[in-house]
Design a protein around this motif. Sequence first.
Motif, short mmCIF file in Angstrom:
data_model
loop_
_atom_site.label_atom_id
_atom_site.label_comp_id
_atom_site.label_asym_id
_atom_site.label_seq_id
_atom_site.Cartn_x
_atom_site.Cartn_y
_atom_site.Cartn_z
N ALA A 53 39.79 25.17 56.82
CA ALA A 53 40.24 26.56 56.77
C ALA A 53 41.39 26.72 55.78
O ALA A 53 41.48 27.73 55.07
N LYS A 54 42.29 25.73 55.73
CA LYS A 54 43.39 25.79 54.77
C LYS A 54 42.88 25.67 53.34
O LYS A 54 43.41 26.32 52.42
N ILE A 55 41.85 24.86 53.14
CA ILE A 55 41.27 24.73 51.79
C ILE A 55 40.66 26.06 51.35
O ILE A 55 40.77 26.46 50.19
N ALA A 56 40.04 26.76 52.29
CA ALA A 56 39.41 28.04 51.95
C ALA A 56 40.43 29.08 51.49
O ALA A 56 40.07 30.01 50.76
N ILE A 57 41.69 28.91 51.89
CA ILE A 57 42.73 29.85 51.44
C ILE A 57 42.82 29.87 49.93
O ILE A 57 42.99 30.93 49.31
N PHE A 58 42.67 28.70 49.30
CA PHE A 58 42.78 28.62 47.84
C PHE A 58 41.64 29.38 47.16
O PHE A 58 41.83 29.96 46.09
N PHE A 59 40.48 29.40 47.77
CA PHE A 59 39.35 30.13 47.20
C PHE A 59 39.59 31.64 47.29
O PHE A 59 39.26 32.38 46.36
N LEU A 60 40.17 32.10 48.40
CA LEU A 60 40.49 33.53 48.50
C LEU A 60 41.62 33.89 47.55
O LEU A 60 41.64 34.99 46.97
N GLY A 61 42.58 32.97 47.39
CA GLY A 61 43.64 33.21 46.41
C GLY A 61 43.10 33.28 44.99
O GLY A 61 43.53 34.11 44.18
N ALA A 62 42.14 32.39 44.68
CA ALA A 62 41.52 32.43 43.36
C ALA A 62 40.75 33.73 43.15
O ALA A 62 40.71 34.27 42.04
N ALA A 63 40.13 34.26 44.22
CA ALA A 63 39.43 35.54 44.12
C ALA A 63 40.41 36.66 43.80
O ALA A 63 40.10 37.57 43.02
N PHE A 64 41.60 36.60 44.39
CA PHE A 64 42.61 37.62 44.10
C PHE A 64 43.06 37.54 42.64
O PHE A 64 43.15 38.56 41.95
N LEU A 65 43.33 36.33 42.16
CA LEU A 65 43.73 36.18 40.76
C LEU A 65 42.61 36.63 39.82
O LEU A 65 42.87 37.30 38.80
N GLY A 66 41.36 36.28 40.17
CA GLY A 66 40.24 36.71 39.36
C GLY A 66 40.08 38.23 39.34
O GLY A 66 39.77 38.82 38.30
N SER A 67 40.33 38.86 40.49
CA SER A 67 40.25 40.32 40.55
C SER A 67 41.34 40.97 39.69
O SER A 67 41.09 41.97 39.01
N ALA A 68 42.53 40.40 39.74
CA ALA A 68 43.63 40.94 38.92
C ALA A 68 43.32 40.80 37.43
O ALA A 68 43.57 41.73 36.65
N LEU A 69 42.77 39.65 37.04
CA LEU A 69 42.38 39.47 35.63
C LEU A 69 41.25 40.41 35.24
O LEU A 69 41.21 40.94 34.12
N THR A 70 40.32 40.62 36.16
CA THR A 70 39.23 41.56 35.90
C THR A 70 39.76 42.97 35.71
O THR A 70 39.31 43.72 34.84
N LEU A 71 40.75 43.35 36.52
CA LEU A 71 41.37 44.68 36.38
C LEU A 71 42.01 44.82 35.01
O LEU A 71 41.86 45.87 34.35
N TRP A 72 42.70 43.78 34.55
CA TRP A 72 43.33 43.83 33.23
C TRP A 72 42.27 43.93 32.13
O TRP A 72 42.40 44.71 31.18
N HIS A 73 41.20 43.16 32.27
CA HIS A 73 40.13 43.17 31.25
C HIS A 73 39.46 44.54 31.19
O HIS A 73 39.21 45.08 30.10
N VAL A 74 39.14 45.10 32.36
CA VAL A 74 38.46 46.40 32.39
C VAL A 74 39.38 47.49 31.84
O VAL A 74 38.91 48.41 31.13
N ALA A 75 40.67 47.41 32.14
CA ALA A 75 41.60 48.44 31.67
C ALA A 75 41.77 48.40 30.16
O ALA A 75 42.03 49.43 29.53
N THR A 76 41.60 47.23 29.57
CA THR A 76 41.82 47.10 28.12
C THR A 76 40.53 47.07 27.32
O THR A 76 40.50 47.53 26.17
N GLN A 77 39.44 46.53 27.90
CA GLN A 77 38.19 46.35 27.15
C GLN A 77 37.07 47.28 27.58
O GLN A 77 36.07 47.40 26.86
N GLY A 78 37.18 47.89 28.75
CA GLY A 78 36.12 48.78 29.21
C GLY A 78 35.32 48.18 30.35
O GLY A 78 35.51 47.01 30.73
N PRO A 79 34.38 48.95 30.92
CA PRO A 79 33.60 48.48 32.09
C PRO A 79 32.73 47.26 31.77
O PRO A 79 32.36 47.01 30.62
#
Length: 566
Positions: free
Chosen positions: A30-56
């Motif tokens: 369960a503790k290992i799975a925390i890192f995967f959810l954290g990586a999903a959050f970082l990936g979502s934040a990067l996706t938000l930056w990409h979409v805001a600058t490059q488009g859908p």
Amino acid sequence: MPIVVLVPLLPLIGALIVALGGSNSVHKRAKIAIFFLGAAFLGSALTLWHVATQGPITIRYYDPDSLASLVFPIGFYIDRLSAVMMTLISCVGMIVYTYSVSNMFQDYNARRYLSLMAFTVFVLLCMVSSANIMMLYIFWQLLSYLLYILAHNHSHGPTLAGAFRTYTMLRVGDVAFLIGIVLAYQLYGTLEYSTLFERVAESPVMLTPFSGVEISGATAITLFLFIGGICKSANFPFHIWLPSSLFAPTPMHALLHAGIINAGGFLINRLAPMFGLSSTVLHLAFAVGLITVIVGGLMMLRQNDIKRKLGYSTIGQMGYMIMECGLGAFALAVFHLIAHGFFKGSVFLYCGNVIHHARKEPSLPHIVTSRKPTEFSFLTWFTGLVTTLLIPLVILLAIHDVLAIPLLESQGLMIFLFFIWITSTQAILSLTRIRGVASWKVSASMISVWFFVIFIYLFAAETFTAFIYPNPAEVEFYLKAAALPDWLFSTIVVAVSLVIITSWSYLYISARGGSIRVPDWIESFKVRLYRLSMNRFYIEKMYEGLGRFFMRVLNRIVGHDAGWSK
């Protein structure tokens, strides 16, 4: 950017890590799975930056012109709205899951619960990034099943009954959602977002459900989709499932109230081009949201259980969100659900600690046996009068006379101004109850609250709206489509003004030791309203009676059939 597909898959990988393996190492996995959810959050934040600058971003694993869009509708469409929702869901999901790892450590079924929590985050991410309505509906349904399973302790009678009520009520919304999808495909032959929006706008279709009654295809479709949305977001009259589900673990409700219940607001925003073509449905959304705000707030004030109070508070806030959608302020609704998501998620996580301490310490909650009398302060009352009445009036006059903006023709602007006025006044009125504080501190707090609320709402109205909907013409179109009749809008403005003035007058007279003579019919109405809100307006009783009626009808039908077959 195909790597974006990994973002929703990361919580799924975490769920599988927790679910697969022996019971002895559940906590470590369960503790290992925390890192995967954290990586999903970082990936979502990067996706938000990409979409805001490059488009859908659009990724399809099917041919949109074939039946594959119905059989295998898997694809991703991530614009700014989707990216914002993905960031919110992954952030809240990571925090709630991390809290749950310790909170549910000693639970016998911790492995099942934690894996389902991570799987729910995966479902939510897929839902908000769906490439078409069919894929959105598939994950929308999965949420209904998950809410039933996440009740967790099905051996407890009230928990099982609440889970069944939740599942039953949500299925009503799912059926309405499905009818809307079938109708959209029947009328326009596609479930792709952009293609469907274009065809609905270019080729209006009129339907005749009854003799002499005509409605547009956009109205019919959005009406069924709207029913599905308010069911999931616990709006009146489909709100009863939310308080019934409160026997579930507290972390699950943190995720529910911070993410899952926002699905209705996301659905309306996702399909905003279609909702904007139906003023009828938008007006209905405004009415339903307003009723939900009033009913939810009154029921919340009569609760003495912390989780039920928070549950009814969420119902009222979801009413605000739907009401904002009904006013055409779609971006403001998104801003509202984000703010409410972070706030209510943290409050639910903390209320678990409050409940735990209250069970261990008899002195909690603390009971105040005596209060110091409140001294009348002219400075405090004058500041409150200026910030809640005079300054808003000056702003309205300046807008009308100096800027020459016709207010009745600019309801969108008036909507934001009144949200600012009501929110700041509500906060400032609460400050008048502060006791034992110097008047200049209360006055300074009032002014600070006023400027803070104005800044937040102007940010939501301008910056956030421009970010989610960068086309000003589109925003103006939605506001005009949702514009209320002048007489109704003026009535609402006058009613809100009178409520604020009456509230200040009552508090002022009470502070000076005076009293107000209230007619007997008002006192009688207050008693009846109190009784109604204590009994939750008898809505649950009505549903129970309706269920018994249908059961009697079905039993008679089954009995007649059995007798006929003999």
